[in-house]
Write an enzyme that holds these catalytic residues in place. Structure first.
Site, PDB file in Angstrom:
ATOM      1  N   ASP A 100       0.837  -1.206   0.000  1.00 41.68           N
ATOM      2  CA  ASP A 100       0.000   0.000   0.000  1.00 41.68           C
ATOM      3  C   ASP A 100       0.864   1.246   0.000  1.00 41.68           C
ATOM      4  O   ASP A 100       0.588   2.209  -0.689  1.00 41.68           O
ATOM      5  CB  ASP A 100      -0.936  -0.008   1.210  1.00 41.68           C
ATOM      6  CG  ASP A 100      -0.199  -0.154   2.540  1.00 41.68           C
ATOM      7  OD1 ASP A 100       0.933  -0.674   2.541  1.00 41.68           O
ATOM      8  OD2 ASP A 100      -0.745   0.258   3.579  1.00 41.68           O
ATOM      9  N   ARG A 154       5.219   4.343   6.211  1.00 41.08           N
ATOM     10  CA  ARG A 154       4.727   4.282   7.586  1.00 41.08           C
ATOM     11  C   ARG A 154       4.752   2.833   8.085  1.00 41.08           C
ATOM     12  O   ARG A 154       5.253   1.920   7.401  1.00 41.08           O
ATOM     13  CB  ARG A 154       3.329   4.878   7.680  1.00 41.08           C
ATOM     14  CG  ARG A 154       2.261   4.086   6.964  1.00 41.08           C
ATOM     15  CD  ARG A 154       0.905   4.776   7.083  1.00 41.08           C
ATOM     16  NE  ARG A 154      -0.130   4.019   6.415  1.00 41.08           N
ATOM     17  CZ  ARG A 154      -1.092   4.566   5.689  1.00 41.08           C
ATOM     18  NH1 ARG A 154      -1.151   5.879   5.523  1.00 41.08           N
ATOM     19  NH2 ARG A 154      -2.016   3.812   5.120  1.00 41.08           N
ATOM     20  N   ASP A 155       4.230   2.615   9.271  1.00 40.22           N
ATOM     21  CA  ASP A 155       4.275   1.274   9.864  1.00 40.22           C
ATOM     22  C   ASP A 155       3.177   0.403   9.272  1.00 40.22           C
ATOM     23  O   ASP A 155       2.274  -0.035   9.964  1.00 40.22           O
ATOM     24  CB  ASP A 155       4.141   1.372  11.396  1.00 40.22           C
ATOM     25  CG  ASP A 155       2.945   2.206  11.815  1.00 40.22           C
ATOM     26  OD1 ASP A 155       2.365   2.895  10.948  1.00 40.22           O
ATOM     27  OD2 ASP A 155       2.590   2.173  12.996  1.00 40.22           O
ATOM     28  N   GLU A 156       3.271   0.180   7.970  1.00 41.10           N
ATOM     29  CA  GLU A 156       2.293  -0.644   7.271  1.00 41.10           C
ATOM     30  C   GLU A 156       3.039  -1.453   6.203  1.00 41.10           C
ATOM     31  O   GLU A 156       3.436  -2.567   6.438  1.00 41.10           O
ATOM     32  CB  GLU A 156       1.192   0.242   6.676  1.00 41.10           C
ATOM     33  CG  GLU A 156      -0.066  -0.540   6.389  1.00 41.10           C
ATOM     34  CD  GLU A 156      -1.349   0.244   6.644  1.00 41.10           C
ATOM     35  OE1 GLU A 156      -2.408  -0.364   6.560  1.00 41.10           O
ATOM     36  OE2 GLU A 156      -1.296   1.456   6.937  1.00 41.10           O
ATOM     37  N   ASP A 197      -5.719  -2.402  -3.005  1.00 38.23           N
ATOM     38  CA  ASP A 197      -4.851  -1.484  -3.731  1.00 38.23           C
ATOM     39  C   ASP A 197      -4.275  -2.174  -4.963  1.00 38.23           C
ATOM     40  O   ASP A 197      -4.227  -1.611  -6.053  1.00 38.23           O
ATOM     41  CB  ASP A 197      -3.698  -1.004  -2.835  1.00 38.23           C
ATOM     42  CG  ASP A 197      -4.162  -0.494  -1.476  1.00 38.23           C
ATOM     43  OD1 ASP A 197      -5.065  -1.114  -0.888  1.00 38.23           O
ATOM     44  OD2 ASP A 197      -3.608   0.497  -0.984  1.00 38.23           O
ATOM     45  N   TRP A 227     -11.441  -5.960  -2.087  1.00 38.36           N
ATOM     46  CA  TRP A 227     -10.097  -6.364  -1.643  1.00 38.36           C
ATOM     47  C   TRP A 227      -9.911  -7.851  -1.996  1.00 38.36           C
ATOM     48  O   TRP A 227      -9.033  -8.195  -2.767  1.00 38.36           O
ATOM     49  CB  TRP A 227      -9.934  -6.101  -0.143  1.00 38.36           C
ATOM     50  CG  TRP A 227      -9.432  -4.712   0.138  1.00 38.36           C
ATOM     51  CD1 TRP A 227      -8.197  -4.375   0.604  1.00 38.36           C
ATOM     52  CD2 TRP A 227     -10.131  -3.465  -0.059  1.00 38.36           C
ATOM     53  NE1 TRP A 227      -8.087  -3.009   0.694  1.00 38.36           N
ATOM     54  CE2 TRP A 227      -9.255  -2.421   0.300  1.00 38.36           C
ATOM     55  CE3 TRP A 227     -11.393  -3.113  -0.522  1.00 38.36           C
ATOM     56  CZ2 TRP A 227      -9.606  -1.080   0.231  1.00 38.36           C
ATOM     57  CZ3 TRP A 227     -11.745  -1.773  -0.598  1.00 38.36           C
ATOM     58  CH2 TRP A 227     -10.866  -0.782  -0.223  1.00 38.36           C
ATOM     59  N   GLU A 254      -2.050   9.025  -1.227  1.00 36.40           N
ATOM     60  CA  GLU A 254      -3.098   8.137  -0.731  1.00 36.40           C
ATOM     61  C   GLU A 254      -4.471   8.805  -0.811  1.00 36.40           C
ATOM     62  O   GLU A 254      -5.472   8.157  -1.088  1.00 36.40           O
ATOM     63  CB  GLU A 254      -2.787   7.789   0.737  1.00 36.40           C
ATOM     64  CG  GLU A 254      -3.812   6.907   1.397  1.00 36.40           C
ATOM     65  CD  GLU A 254      -3.372   6.467   2.788  1.00 36.40           C
ATOM     66  OE1 GLU A 254      -2.565   7.196   3.417  1.00 36.40           O
ATOM     67  OE2 GLU A 254      -3.821   5.397   3.241  1.00 36.40           O
ATOM     68  N   HIS A 267       1.189   6.166  -2.485  1.00 37.87           N
ATOM     69  CA  HIS A 267       0.181   5.110  -2.443  1.00 37.87           C
ATOM     70  C   HIS A 267      -0.320   4.974  -3.879  1.00 37.87           C
ATOM     71  O   HIS A 267      -0.891   5.907  -4.405  1.00 37.87           O
ATOM     72  CB  HIS A 267      -0.980   5.610  -1.580  1.00 37.87           C
ATOM     73  CG  HIS A 267      -1.341   4.750  -0.439  1.00 37.87           C
ATOM     74  ND1 HIS A 267      -0.588   4.700   0.713  1.00 37.87           N
ATOM     75  CD2 HIS A 267      -2.399   3.935  -0.219  1.00 37.87           C
ATOM     76  CE1 HIS A 267      -1.179   3.885   1.575  1.00 37.87           C
ATOM     77  NE2 HIS A 267      -2.280   3.384   1.030  1.00 37.87           N
TER      78      HIS A 267
END
Ligand code: BGC
Length: 904
Positions: A480, A484-486, A493, A545, A757, A778
């Site tokens: 994605d 960041r913490d992802e 996506d 998704w 994003e 994103h």
């Protein structure tokens, strides 16, 4: 005679060339000269070129041998002349292939004008270790005094080789990341190995040619290990050790000597380990700390004193989950120099690389031992010009380098990556200049395949941003976001962007691997997790998704013509739709199936609470229909007529239920959002009579917003396509060219260098959207890219894999020209249009061994020429099609003079 010969040659050569066709760009399983192949019947592809038009292959012949000279006894397959028009993914059909063996191959072809090519240049592939039994190596685990945040792990072994080496391959994988060194040199140029898969079920190994790294006599081999995706924290701090709590290495070095004998050096209990390496912290989100004072000179070379090192543990981990590397590896792809170094109002020293990128910074520094230089990473500066990291959430995203002192030192992180345009450098000894910092761009090594450009500089920047969004988020899995913490394989996506991705770069191997992880991580009941690999493990799915399970394979099949993708993914595709069938039963309405809705749709302040909002239940039912249809289409390709009929029937029943529940006779669709019209029209859910009405409601909504969109992740990819398919390309152009938000060009106007994003990630007054979720890299909204290629420039798939190409440019007077080039499996396709002095010119290039239908956007053919020749003379096959003239032709370069543009 002296003068006659060159003259004669001059005369003969063009004739020879004119007769000739040649074969180029040989590939095996979508890769050029791959090592470590795991497919027992690899498929071979080639491209053909020649100077004539309309070249079609009529036959081919392939030979495969273990010897480069194709000596008779080394031949394993001599296909003979195969009468076939197929030049893409033709299966090897010789004698069984052996593990760890190189196979050379060549192809020659015949065409429809009785030309034949010479044998092509020689290409090769090399087999990997085909069965678990081929692995004599054992899993080893270094001593690890802690299960978490246990950096600094090194393992090593000395060995001696007594004979002359002619070839050496190493097969290696790990739990966690590894870097393998032989005699002080890194094996291969890949990073983040062994890549990210659903490790417990599928763990890739890599194969490297390390012949040049070895020597007769004493040698050593060593590896650094790090948490990586295997053991590190993912998604949230306490979500760690997902695949296991111990890092380990599995390594098998296979050496062939000049006398024909072979020897293996393997991981076993003779290896030694330490926990005291120079990496003192590593984590995907944290970054990396490196203390150069802890470097152990020569640790992966011979003659190193490892008497203080500890023995490794031989672990019993089984090898049944090992697979060869299916994707293209992540590599350092390019370097970027800073554009500016400055001090922010807050007094921080900041470097601007001018491009939001993913990778890390290579640091050159000279200073006192023990000095620690800290590099933090940010995508944007705030309103006041200060370094802004709030949107990274809990990700530390920092690299710290502690100097050993003395000569100039060079450092680059190896076990983490960052999404950034700016870095803040603290404690740099001396003056920081552009010489000291280089941005290293890291992503999956996909071949670039597409370019798009037009007369509007903002759109060209948008295309640039889309491509950079792809670079930054195709880091072994489609993520994605990278900062960041992802940084997870969010399925929604990926399904939104995969078609665009497949224009920009060759994503066949990348998606082949990732789609198999979708199947691997799918629940027994068919549910598809939110992220793949599934590290969230929350046992849920969401419409739009989970549909990645059908949309991604169907897209890849169409782009690459790779039927095997459908064969492999079909059970997963079907299981997903069956899961929804079970949920919705006889109602054919999927209630509660959408968790994320039309994620991040644009909610304006102008009207009601629900402005722009689309009912999640309706979204779920619409995607259910779409996926059922795709399964029916896939079944048709696979010749499964029972399933084809069954899922078409399911589709019809969903369509009926959908119309009954959500659509009025006047063509209004519940929610009345742009996305509701877009999905209903794109998924073929509306009766014909209602389609124009629904289109008008959609257009009215767009107009009522002053030509602005309001769609989120699910509606956006299809918005412009729906407008084009329903005769409103003019409105699609209005949206594409819109410069105020929400629009694609607003971020461009704000200086974006990647896709954001959110439509309004940064407001016009330079303040930011919600810090909780505001990535500036994103790719989802970059899905407009495929409309630019397919509609604006007009390169469309006519039949799977572009064996038949549809060229249908949509010129618009708001642009002067547009041009797209796409490297298909058959060769280069290009389509360009230009309006100059009111006159429309269209230039098209079609590769050999394909057919094309070129639709010129003109009403009648009078006065239209190709290369100066009237259309009716130049082509046999011309017909009126819709609002255009359709010409069916074959390979070649075409220049159409379409005369004056009057009506656009
Ligand atoms: C991710 C998305 C993802 C979404 C699901 C976010 O945190 O960044 O891109 O699709 O969650 O709602």
């Amino acid at each position: 005679m002296r003068y006659l010969l060159p003259a004669l040659l001059l005369f003969i050569t063009p004739c020879l060339v004119a007769q000739n066709i040649s074969v180029y760009d040989l590939s095996c399983e979508h890769k050029s000269n791959p090592l470590g192949l795991g497919t027992v019947q690899p498929r071979l592809s080639w491209k053909i070129k020649g100077i004539q038009k309309n070249i079609l292959q009529t036959a081919y012949s392939i030979r495969v041998a273990t010897d480069k000279n194709f000596a008779a006894k080394s031949i394993v397959w001599q296909s003979g002349t195969i009468n076939s028009a197929e030049s893409v993914l033709q299966p090897y059909a010789g004698s069984p292939l052996q593990s760890a063996t190189r196979y050379y191959w060549q192809v020659k072809v015949w065409d429809n004008s009785n030309n034949s090519s010479a044998w092509s240049d020689i290409a090769y592939w090399e087999m990997g270790l085909l069965s678990p039994a081929d692995w004599t190596a054992n899993w080893i685990e270094p001593v690890q005094s802690s299960e978490r945040h246990m950096p600094g792990l090194l393992v090593r072994k000395d060995f001696s080789l007594q004979k002359k080496i002619i070839a050496a391959r190493v097969f290696v994988t790990s739990h966690g990341f590894y870097e393998l060194y032989i005699n002080g040199k890194k094996a291969g140029d890949e990073v983040f190995t062994p890549g990210w898969t659903s490790y417990n079920k599928r763990l890739q190994y890599q194969a490297y040619d390390v012949t040049a790294l070895l020597q007769q006599g004493n040698n050593a081999m060593g590896a650094m290990l790090a948490d990586g995706w295997y053991r590190g924290s993912l998604a949230w701090e306490n979500n760690w050790g997902i695949y296991g709590k111990k890092l380990g290495l599995l390594c098998q070095l296979q050496i062939t000597y000049s006398d024909g004998t072979k020897e293996n050096i393997i991981t076993d209990n003779s290896w030694k380990s330490t926990q005291d390496g120079p990496v003192t912290l590593d984590g995907i989100y944290d970054g990396e700390d490196y203390d150069a004072r802890k470097e152990m000179k020569g640790w992966s070379e011979n003659n190193f004193n490892d008497s203080q090192w500890q023995p490794v543990t031989v672990a019993g981990t089984d090898k049944n989950n090992l697979i060869s590397t299916q994707t293209v590896p992540v590599k350092k792809i390019q370097e970027i120099k800073p554009v500016k170094i400055f001090i922010t109002p807050k007094g921080e020293q900041v470097v601007d690389f001018g491009q939001n990128m993913v990778g890390w910074v290579k640091l050159k520094v000279k200073g006192a031992a023990g000095t620690t230089v800290t590099i933090r990473h940010a995508e944007v500066l705030d309103k006041l010009g200060n370094f802004y990291t709030d949107n990274l959430r809990a990700a530390r995203a920092t690299a710290k380098y502690t100097l050993k002192g003395g000569e100039e030192e060079t450092y680059e992180p190896r076990f983490s990556f960052f999404g950034f345009r700016y870095i803040a450098v603290k404690n740099f000894p001396g003056t920081l200049t552009a010489e000291n910092v280089t941005g290293v761009v890291v992503h999956s090594d996909m071949k670039p395949t597409g370019t798009f450009e037009c007369s509007n500089a903002l759109i060209n920047q948008l295309q640039h941003n889309i491509q950079w969004g792809q670079k930054g988020n195709f880091v072994d899995v489609p993520t994605d976001c990278p900062q960041r913490d992802e940084r997870l394989g969010w399925t929604g996506d990926a399904q939104a962007f995969c078609r665009t991705a497949a224009f920009n770069m060759d994503v066949a191997p990348f998606f082949t691997k990732w789609m198999q992880d979708i199947a691997a991580d799918q629940d027994a009941d068919g549910k598809v997790p939110f992220v793949i690999p599934d590290v969230l493990r929350n046992k849920s799915t969401s419409a739009g998704w989970g549909d990645v399970a059908t949309i991604a394979p169907w897209t890849m099949y169409n782009v690459y013509g790779d039927k095997q993708v459908l064969i492999t993914q079909y059970p997963s595709m079907k299981a997903y739709v069956d899961y929804i069938r079970n949920k919705s039963g006889d109602s054919y309405l999927w209630k509660g199936g959408s968790v994320f809705g039309d994620w991040l749709f644009y909610k304006s302040m102008r009207q009601t609470e629900n402005d722009g909002y689309t009912s999640p239940d309706m979204i779920a039912t619409m995607f259910y229909a779409y996926s059922a249809k795709i399964v029916a289409q896939a079944a048709a390709v696979l010749g499964n007529t029972a399933d084809e009929k069954f899922y078409n029937d399911v589709f019809e029943k969903i369509k009926t239920a959908f119309n009954k529940n959500y659509v009025t006779a006047a063509g209004r669709i519940a929610s009345e959002s742009q996305t509701s019209y877009v999905l209903a029209l794109h998924f073929g859910l509306l009766p014909e009579a209602i389609q124009p009405l629904a289109t008008q409601f959609l257009v009215d909504d767009i107009k009522s917003r002053g030509n602005h969109l309001s769609t989120g992740f699910l509606g956006t990819p299809y918005l412009c396509h729906v407008l084009t398919a329903n005769g409103r390309t003019d409105v699609a152009y209005d949206l594409l060219l819109q410069e105020t938000y929400p629009s694609w060009l607003y971020p461009v106007k704000m200086g974006a260098t990647t896709i954001w994003e959110r439509w309004d990630g940064q407001k016009t007054d330079s303040t930011f959207q919600d810090v909780g979720m505001n990535s500036f890299n994103h790719y989802a909204y970059g899905a407009i890219g495929d409309w630019m290629y397919r509609v604006c420039a007009g390169i469309e798939i006519g039949s799977p894999g572009y064996k038949h190409i549809l060229i249908q440019p949509h010129p618009n007077k708001k642009l002067h020209f547009a041009k797209a080039v796409f490297e298909s499996s058959y060769g280069t396709i290009s389509s360009a249009w230009e309006i100059k002095d009111g006159k429309l010119m269209i230039r098209v290039s079609i590769p050999a061994n394909t057919n094309a239908t070129i639709v010129l956007p003109v009403k009648d053919m009078a006065g239209i020429t190709e290369n100066g020749v009237p259309l009716a003379t130049a082509f046999k096959n011309i017909k009126q099609e819709g609002a255009g003239i359709a010409i069916t032709t074959g390979s070649g370069e075409y220049v159409f003079d379409c005369g004056m543009v009057t009506d656009k």
